[in-house]
Design a protein around this motif. Structure first.
Motif, PDB file in Angstrom:
ATOM      1  N   LYS A 116      -8.702   8.841 -42.591  1.00 36.43           N
ATOM      2  CA  LYS A 116      -8.406   9.933 -41.651  1.00 36.43           C
ATOM      3  C   LYS A 116      -7.637  11.083 -42.283  1.00 36.43           C
ATOM      4  O   LYS A 116      -7.934  12.257 -42.042  1.00 36.43           O
ATOM      5  CB  LYS A 116      -7.641   9.375 -40.443  1.00 36.43           C
ATOM      6  CG  LYS A 116      -8.461   8.429 -39.584  1.00 36.43           C
ATOM      7  CD  LYS A 116      -7.654   7.904 -38.410  1.00 36.43           C
ATOM      8  CE  LYS A 116      -8.525   7.060 -37.476  1.00 36.43           C
ATOM      9  NZ  LYS A 116      -9.176   5.937 -38.150  1.00 36.43           N
ATOM     10  N   ALA A 130      -9.212  14.860 -42.438  1.00 31.06           N
ATOM     11  CA  ALA A 130      -8.555  16.017 -41.808  1.00 31.06           C
ATOM     12  C   ALA A 130      -8.286  17.109 -42.830  1.00 31.06           C
ATOM     13  O   ALA A 130      -8.509  18.298 -42.562  1.00 31.06           O
ATOM     14  CB  ALA A 130      -7.251  15.563 -41.148  1.00 31.06           C
ATOM     15  N   GLU A 138       0.887  12.722 -36.137  1.00 33.92           N
ATOM     16  CA  GLU A 138       0.064  11.893 -37.013  1.00 33.92           C
ATOM     17  C   GLU A 138      -0.664  12.712 -38.060  1.00 33.92           C
ATOM     18  O   GLU A 138      -0.850  12.289 -39.182  1.00 33.92           O
ATOM     19  CB  GLU A 138      -0.941  11.092 -36.178  1.00 33.92           C
ATOM     20  CG  GLU A 138      -1.679  10.049 -36.998  1.00 33.92           C
ATOM     21  CD  GLU A 138      -2.365   9.032 -36.121  1.00 33.92           C
ATOM     22  OE1 GLU A 138      -3.192   8.292 -36.654  1.00 33.92           O
ATOM     23  OE2 GLU A 138      -2.075   8.996 -34.916  1.00 33.92           O
ATOM     24  N   ARG A 165     -10.128  11.770 -29.505  1.00 34.85           N
ATOM     25  CA  ARG A 165      -9.447  10.530 -29.161  1.00 34.85           C
ATOM     26  C   ARG A 165      -7.950  10.764 -28.975  1.00 34.85           C
ATOM     27  O   ARG A 165      -7.338  10.240 -28.045  1.00 34.85           O
ATOM     28  CB  ARG A 165      -9.707   9.492 -30.259  1.00 34.85           C
ATOM     29  CG  ARG A 165      -9.212   8.101 -29.912  1.00 34.85           C
ATOM     30  CD  ARG A 165      -9.884   7.002 -30.739  1.00 34.85           C
ATOM     31  NE  ARG A 165      -9.969   7.317 -32.149  1.00 34.85           N
ATOM     32  CZ  ARG A 165     -11.129   7.527 -32.764  1.00 34.85           C
ATOM     33  NH1 ARG A 165     -12.269   7.486 -32.085  1.00 34.85           N
ATOM     34  NH2 ARG A 165     -11.156   7.783 -34.055  1.00 34.85           N
ATOM     35  N   GLN A 166      -7.368  11.570 -29.856  1.00 33.49           N
ATOM     36  CA  GLN A 166      -5.951  11.878 -29.728  1.00 33.49           C
ATOM     37  C   GLN A 166      -5.669  12.674 -28.458  1.00 33.49           C
ATOM     38  O   GLN A 166      -4.688  12.425 -27.748  1.00 33.49           O
ATOM     39  CB  GLN A 166      -5.483  12.668 -30.971  1.00 33.49           C
ATOM     40  CG  GLN A 166      -5.533  11.905 -32.278  1.00 33.49           C
ATOM     41  CD  GLN A 166      -4.504  10.804 -32.348  1.00 33.49           C
ATOM     42  OE1 GLN A 166      -3.556  10.771 -31.560  1.00 33.49           O
ATOM     43  NE2 GLN A 166      -4.702   9.873 -33.275  1.00 33.49           N
ATOM     44  N   GLN A 217     -14.200  13.463 -33.538  1.00 35.89           N
ATOM     45  CA  GLN A 217     -13.987  12.238 -32.764  1.00 35.89           C
ATOM     46  C   GLN A 217     -12.515  11.855 -32.740  1.00 35.89           C
ATOM     47  O   GLN A 217     -11.972  11.480 -31.698  1.00 35.89           O
ATOM     48  CB  GLN A 217     -14.806  11.091 -33.369  1.00 35.89           C
ATOM     49  CG  GLN A 217     -16.299  11.189 -33.134  1.00 35.89           C
ATOM     50  CD  GLN A 217     -17.059  10.089 -33.859  1.00 35.89           C
ATOM     51  OE1 GLN A 217     -16.454   9.199 -34.451  1.00 35.89           O
ATOM     52  NE2 GLN A 217     -18.380  10.160 -33.811  1.00 35.89           N
ATOM     53  N   GLU A 218     -11.859  11.941 -33.874  1.00 35.47           N
ATOM     54  CA  GLU A 218     -10.441  11.595 -33.926  1.00 35.47           C
ATOM     55  C   GLU A 218      -9.616  12.566 -33.114  1.00 35.47           C
ATOM     56  O   GLU A 218      -8.673  12.173 -32.409  1.00 35.47           O
ATOM     57  CB  GLU A 218      -9.976  11.571 -35.389  1.00 35.47           C
ATOM     58  CG  GLU A 218      -8.518  11.184 -35.589  1.00 35.47           C
ATOM     59  CD  GLU A 218      -8.236   9.760 -35.111  1.00 35.47           C
ATOM     60  OE1 GLU A 218      -7.060   9.483 -34.779  1.00 35.47           O
ATOM     61  OE2 GLU A 218      -9.170   8.936 -35.071  1.00 35.47           O
ATOM     62  N   LYS A 219      -9.970  13.843 -33.188  1.00 35.88           N
ATOM     63  CA  LYS A 219      -9.232  14.849 -32.414  1.00 35.88           C
ATOM     64  C   LYS A 219      -9.413  14.605 -30.915  1.00 35.88           C
ATOM     65  O   LYS A 219      -8.448  14.666 -30.135  1.00 35.88           O
ATOM     66  CB  LYS A 219      -9.727  16.247 -32.795  1.00 35.88           C
ATOM     67  CG  LYS A 219      -8.896  17.375 -32.189  1.00 35.88           C
ATOM     68  CD  LYS A 219      -9.290  18.714 -32.771  1.00 35.88           C
ATOM     69  CE  LYS A 219     -10.746  19.018 -32.420  1.00 35.88           C
ATOM     70  NZ  LYS A 219     -11.119  20.385 -32.853  1.00 35.88           N
ATOM     71  N   ASP A 245     -13.711   6.006 -43.315  1.00 35.68           N
ATOM     72  CA  ASP A 245     -12.932   6.687 -42.265  1.00 35.68           C
ATOM     73  C   ASP A 245     -11.464   6.853 -42.684  1.00 35.68           C
ATOM     74  O   ASP A 245     -10.537   6.451 -41.980  1.00 35.68           O
ATOM     75  CB  ASP A 245     -13.025   5.909 -40.952  1.00 35.68           C
ATOM     76  CG  ASP A 245     -12.573   6.761 -39.759  1.00 35.68           C
ATOM     77  OD1 ASP A 245     -12.511   7.996 -39.904  1.00 35.68           O
ATOM     78  OD2 ASP A 245     -12.283   6.180 -38.691  1.00 35.68           O
ATOM     79  N   PRO A 283      -0.974  13.861 -31.766  1.00 35.32           N
ATOM     80  CA  PRO A 283      -1.737  14.276 -32.961  1.00 35.32           C
ATOM     81  C   PRO A 283      -0.950  15.178 -33.881  1.00 35.32           C
ATOM     82  O   PRO A 283      -1.128  15.146 -35.081  1.00 35.32           O
ATOM     83  CB  PRO A 283      -2.957  14.982 -32.368  1.00 35.32           C
ATOM     84  CG  PRO A 283      -2.577  15.321 -30.975  1.00 35.32           C
ATOM     85  CD  PRO A 283      -1.633  14.273 -30.509  1.00 35.32           C
ATOM     86  N   ARG A 325     -16.548  12.905 -37.657  1.00 31.96           N
ATOM     87  CA  ARG A 325     -15.408  11.978 -37.658  1.00 31.96           C
ATOM     88  C   ARG A 325     -14.129  12.706 -37.261  1.00 31.96           C
ATOM     89  O   ARG A 325     -13.309  12.187 -36.495  1.00 31.96           O
ATOM     90  CB  ARG A 325     -15.237  11.371 -39.053  1.00 31.96           C
ATOM     91  CG  ARG A 325     -16.336  10.442 -39.488  1.00 31.96           C
ATOM     92  CD  ARG A 325     -16.031   9.022 -39.098  1.00 31.96           C
ATOM     93  NE  ARG A 325     -16.976   8.097 -39.690  1.00 31.96           N
ATOM     94  CZ  ARG A 325     -16.961   6.787 -39.515  1.00 31.96           C
ATOM     95  NH1 ARG A 325     -16.046   6.258 -38.710  1.00 31.96           N
ATOM     96  NH2 ARG A 325     -17.864   6.001 -40.075  1.00 31.96           N
ATOM     97  N   TYR A 326     -13.973  13.894 -37.803  1.00 31.81           N
ATOM     98  CA  TYR A 326     -12.772  14.697 -37.511  1.00 31.81           C
ATOM     99  C   TYR A 326     -12.702  15.026 -36.029  1.00 31.81           C
ATOM    100  O   TYR A 326     -11.648  14.891 -35.387  1.00 31.81           O
ATOM    101  CB  TYR A 326     -12.831  15.965 -38.370  1.00 31.81           C
ATOM    102  CG  TYR A 326     -11.707  16.953 -38.107  1.00 31.81           C
ATOM    103  CD1 TYR A 326     -10.443  16.742 -38.621  1.00 31.81           C
ATOM    104  CD2 TYR A 326     -11.938  18.122 -37.374  1.00 31.81           C
ATOM    105  CE1 TYR A 326      -9.425  17.652 -38.402  1.00 31.81           C
ATOM    106  CE2 TYR A 326     -10.934  19.038 -37.147  1.00 31.81           C
ATOM    107  CZ  TYR A 326      -9.671  18.797 -37.660  1.00 31.81           C
ATOM    108  OH  TYR A 326      -8.661  19.697 -37.430  1.00 31.81           O
TER     109      TYR A 326
END
Length: 778
Positions: free
Chosen positions: A617, A621, A693, A653-654, A649-651, A615, A690, A646-647
């Motif tokens: 990140k 990305a 980051e 989450r942000q 999910q992170e987006k 992961d 986001p 994964r991408y």
């Protein structure tokens, strides 16, 4: 303890039938309560620790060899030996052993291991039958003697009796005199019998017989007997080889006659064991153990005698480093030192330590610089072997020497650079010498053997030295064989694609693979120094050019280098890879490979799988934002869909975090204290957005959304080359002209943006190219 009579070396026999040195100490015989008997104790002379504690067993066969050796077996596969400094000490301990066992100290062996039935038969024999009755030593009785010698080999007791008989009244010497008579008469039958006799006597495995047979008076007759193997049509010419072809060369005259005799004897006995005697069968492998010990302890004695002769070694080094010395003479001197170092492996550790320190003080390392630069291949090979002995013995000693060199010499003649250049210029098509030298370099730069407590700064100082003076020499072939990105684009402006790897022949590919293996080792073990070097030289970009090589093993080496970098999970490396678009050559190789299921395909997939599982990140990305359009059609593995997941999910989450903070902010308006808390912590909340980051990925995502809302597809966006894509004149990446936080539009690539006319262009590409998927940037 100052009594040198009891000073001994302790040896054990390993699985390869070689003697391993266990240390030096002083031996005593005393009653040990725990073992319930008289035992041999050896305490180390260095610290008094117990090197050996062995009970003198009544049933153990102890053997006395060469006046200063006592050898025995503790168990079925555990042999021990005590090598005494003085004969008097050996005699004292031997008498004690014989006293415990009730044996006559005049014997060379106390007893042999025998089975019960043979032991019973032995006990029934009358005392007068302690010797085998040998036939008279006459020509007519040679067949009878040969049959007798052959028949006793299966019986330990009969072997012992025959050995005693052969040593009595000079019988062995009389037999060898008959050889001269048979040869003068050309009596082939007698010569064949003598071959069987001498071979059988060697298999008796008795040191006392070897002392007679290998003396100056007898050894050539022994060799002569062994020439007449009955299975051969014509006898071998071993004596001719030993006396004419294999001439003994004294690089410096040896004045010690005992030393000269010992060298001659050892060479000839080694020749008998390795060349003349046939390879022993499974049932005969232990018959020559005493012969192996005889050679081993001879070598120990030779090295010790040479080491003590300071005048001899000083003269050897003087001629080795003298510019006036002829090449042929220097070749002999180098070969002498090679054999000398090989013999030194028989020394005990502390003596070997003193041996190599003596060589270092006399100037062996500066001498190696001279001979490793010579044109003579044999000299360079011998010098490499000597260098390997020194590196294996003490890497720190070699490092200490090379770090003192820059004060007084040019970079080109530094010892390590001489080694690197020899590795690079190896003319062997298989690069055998280069492989050996690469292993030595890896030992020298391995931090694991730089942790000596006496010199805690060695790691820092040596690595700084290596990267300042040597790394640039090591990477010359890599940089010379690859074309950087700017030149590569200029070369490919025409319709014909030019391979940026030049030359791309097999030998060059092997050399580059060795260099990459060493660089990969550096990435894993050197962290700071190699990271700085890679980024300053933009080295990964040049390495990834090798993904275009026609040699798949080289492409895999380049990929392994990148994989090891990503495996460090270092954000400095990650930012470097992202800013340089360094995934592009890897993905192009994956697309070029098509649907072929091979090692290259698996290695590339594993690289992306690692990024997904760990992961990482920033890399996820970057990959999804820039390359997912080209990768989404790969469905035989779930790696790329997993990266996209994964991408997303992170987006999400942000976005969820941002919405929650905004909702919480609205509820705080009701309370003045909470309003103050929000104002105080507002800055911290802003940092988690986001767009901060993931500035590049988020900026592209927002631009894409705006373009969709305005009804455009981004076709009017002009591609902007990344600031790091062009190298500065000095070879390092040019500095970015924009602030790091400002989103930069990456180089536009066909196939990554959904243009309306893409389908027609792709159809045309498929007709012109056999690729399964389009390359990036094509």
């Amino acid at each position: 303890m100052s009594d040198t009579r009891r000073r001994v070396k302790v040896y054990t026999l390993n699985e390869d039938r070689q003697w391993d040195d266990r240390g030096t100490g002083h031996v005593s015989s005393t009653f040990v309560e725990r073992l319930k008997g008289i035992s041999l104790l050896v305490r180390a002379e260095s610290d008094g620790s117990l090197l050996l504690e062995s009970k003198i067993s009544p049933n153990t066969a102890y053997q006395k060899q060469q006046d200063t050796l006592i050898v025995w077996s503790e168990a079925e596969n555990y042999d021990l030996a005590l090598s005494f400094q003085e004969k008097a000490g050996c005699d004292e301990i031997w008498e004690k052993i014989c006293q415990v066992q009730g044996k006559d100290p005049a014997l060379e062996i106390t007893q042999d291991p025998i089975d019960e039935s043979e032991e019973e038969r032995f006990e029934e024999m009358p005392e007068t039958s302690h010797l085998v009755e040998l036939p008279p030593c006459e020509l007519a009785r040679l067949e009878e003697i040969a049959d007798l010698v052959t028949s006793v080999l299966s019986s330990p007791i009969r072997r012992e009796k025959l050995a005693l008989a052969l040593m009595s009244e000079g019988y062995m010497k009389k037999l060898l005199q008959l050889f001269q008579v048979c040869e003068d008469l050309d009596n082939r039958e007698g010569l064949h019998h003598l071959y069987e006799i001498v071979r059988g006597v060697l298999f008796l495995n008795k040191a006392a017989l070897f002392e007679v047979m290998f003396s100056d008076d007898c050894i050539m007759d022994v060799v002569g007997c062994l020439e007449f193997d009955p299975s051969l049509v014509q006898p071998k010419k071993h004596r001719e080889f030993l006396t004419k072809t294999a001439k003994f060369k004294e690089v410096i005259p040896i004045t010690d006659s005992e030393l000269r005799q010992k060298i001659h004897q050892t060479y000839r006995v080694q020749y008998i064991q390795d060349i003349i005697l046939p390879t022993p069968s499974v049932f005969e492998e232990n018959f020559l153990s005493t012969l192996t010990s005889f050679i081993f302890f001879n070598k120990v004695e030779i090295v010790s005698m040479l080491q003590e002769d300071e005048k001899f070694l000083t003269e050897v080094f003087a001629q080795l480093t003298d510019e006036a010395t002829e090449d042929s003479k220097r070749r002999e001197l180098v070969n002498f030192f090679k054999e000398f170092c090989a013999f030194s492996q028989t020394l005990q550790p502390q003596n070997r330590d003193a041996f190599f320190k003596t060589l270092a003080n006399l100037g062996i390392l500066p001498a190696l610089e001279i001979v490793m630069g010579m044109d003579d291949l044999q000299v360079r090979a011998a010098a490499t072997d000597i260098f390997s002995y020194l590196v294996e013995f003490s890497p720190s000693m070699v490092r200490e020497f090379v770090m003192q060199e820059p004060q007084q010499t040019d970079d080109d003649v530094l010892l390590i650079n001489v080694v690197i250049k020899q590795m690079i210029c190896d003319s062997d098509p298989e690069l055998g010498g280069a492989v050996q030298l690469m292993g030595l370099l890896r030992t020298l730069i391995d931090p694991e053997n730089m942790l000596a407590p006496t010199n805690k700064t060695e790691k820092t100082e040596f690595l700084s030295f290596f990267y300042k003076y040597c790394m640039q020499v090591l990477t010359v072939p890599l940089l010379a064989s690859t074309v950087d990105e700017k030149n590569c684009k200029d070369l490919q402006e025409g319709s014909t694609k030019i391979n940026p790897v030049c030359p791309d022949n097999f030998q060059t590919a092997q050399l580059l693979a060795l260099i990459l293996e060493l660089l990969t080792f550096c990435v894993e073990h050197h962290t700071y120094h190699i990271k700085t070097y890679i980024m300053n030289k933009d080295l990964l970009r040049r390495v990834l050019v090798l993904m275009n090589s026609k040699h798949t093993f080289l492409a895999l080496c380049a990929l392994r280098f990148m994989r090891r970098i990503i495996g460090q999970k270092d954000e400095y490396y990650n930012r470097y890879i992202v800013k340089g678009n360094l995934f592009e050559p890897v993905i192009n190789t994956l697309l070029d490979n098509g649907t072929r299921y091979n090692l290259l395909n698996s290695a590339i997939i594993e690289l992306f799988e690692f990024i997904k599982v760990e992961d990482i990140k920033s890399l996820i990305a970057h990959i999804i934002d820039n390359y997912y359009k080209a990768l989404e059609s790969i469905e035989y593995v779930q790696t790329f869909k997993g990266l996209k997941g994964r991408y997303e999910q992170e987006k999400d989450r942000q976005t969820l975090r941002l919405n929650r903070y905004r909702r919480d902010a609205r509820t705080l308006d009701e309370d003045e204290d909470e309003e103050m808390w929000f104002n105080e912590d507002g800055e911290a909340i802003e940092k988690s957005r986001p767009e901060e980051e993931f500035p590049e990925s988020f900026g592209k995502y927002m631009e894409a959304k705006k373009g969709a809302a305005n009804g455009t597809n981004g076709a009017n966006c002009k591609p902007v080359t990344s600031p790091t894509s062009a190298a500065s004149p000095n070879g390092s990446p040019a500095k970015s002209a924009t602030p790091p936080a400002t989103p930069v539009v990456k180089t536009a690539m066909v196939g990554l943006v959904d243009y309306p006319d893409d389908e027609d262009e792709e159809d045309e590409d498929e007709e012109q190219s056999p690729r399964k998927r389009p390359r990036l940037g094509s």
